[in-house]
Enzyme design. Structure first.
Site, mmCIF file in Angstrom:
data_model
loop_
_atom_site.group_PDB
_atom_site.id
_atom_site.type_symbol
_atom_site.label_atom_id
_atom_site.label_comp_id
_atom_site.label_asym_id
_atom_site.label_seq_id
_atom_site.Cartn_x
_atom_site.Cartn_y
_atom_site.Cartn_z
ATOM 1 C CG HIS A 247 -1.821 -1.171 1.442
ATOM 2 N ND1 HIS A 247 -2.006 -1.840 2.478
ATOM 3 C CD2 HIS A 247 -2.402 -2.020 0.429
ATOM 4 C CE1 HIS A 247 -2.561 -2.931 2.495
ATOM 5 N NE2 HIS A 247 -3.229 -2.962 1.413
ATOM 6 C CE1 TYR B 107 2.195 0.756 8.123
ATOM 7 C CE2 TYR B 107 1.518 -0.765 9.951
ATOM 8 C CZ TYR B 107 2.023 -0.516 8.690
ATOM 9 O OH TYR B 107 1.647 -1.795 7.626
#
Length: 184
Positions: free
Chosen positions: A62, A132
């Site tokens: 992604h 993240y």
């Protein structure tokens, strides 16, 4: 924190420099000033956690398109993952190339991933968690994906995926189309 270059332009591996004492250790995961000194973007707009109970969980590949281009800092905070970055920047010397890294909670290494690079990972242990930190907030309408088994990439995944989202499994093969659109 030590910052190491990789074979992909602008992608950096981050190594902890723990300070040990009788209690364990303390280590810096992110340092805005150090990043700015290295010419890396230093802003974090969002922090997210991916929990993956199963060995062989595959997430990705992604990235987020403009106007939400994002840098990512990723690291395993539990378990281990085979982490893959694909360079999709048309002006990059490593355009269309990929590199894999093993991220583990025990080792503490992380990755700095610049905008326009696709990212994904496969868990190598059950109950793997990936942290993240992103420079832009998540915007679902800007999310783009490359298929994990795109033959133009030929990524060497360590095992066959055992868990993959329907969206990632149905994602089209895109690298060839990206190359064609840039050549036109």
């Amino acid at each position: 924190m030590r910052v190491h270059t990789t074979s992909l332009a602008g992608v950096h591996e981050l190594e902890l420099e723990p300070i040990y004492d009788e209690r364990g250790y303390f280590a810096r995961l992110y340092d805005r000033e150090q990043f700015l000194e290295l010419g890396l973007p230093g802003a974090v707009a969002q922090t997210s956690l991916s929990h993956n109970p199963l060995l062989g969980t595959l997430r990705g590949l992604h990235w987020q398109a403009a106007p939400g281009l994002e840098t990512k800092l990723v690291r395993a905070i539990r378990g281990r993952a085979y982490d893959v970055v694909v360079d999709l920047r048309p002006d990059s010397i490593s355009f269309g190339q990929w590199q894999a890294f093993e991220l583990s909670a025990s080792e503490g290494r992380g990755l700095f991933i610049p905008p326009r690079c696709a990212h994904g990972f496969m868990t190598l242990e059950p109950d793997t968690q990936i942290l993240y930190q992103m420079s832009e907030a998540y915007r679902p309408e800007l999310v783009r994906a490359l298929r994990w088994d795109d033959p133009d990439l030929a990524i060497s995944w360590p095992i066959a995926p055992r868990s993959i989202s329907p969206g990632d499994a149905a994602c089209p093969y895109m690298l060839r189309h990206i190359r064609r659109s840039l050549a036109a």
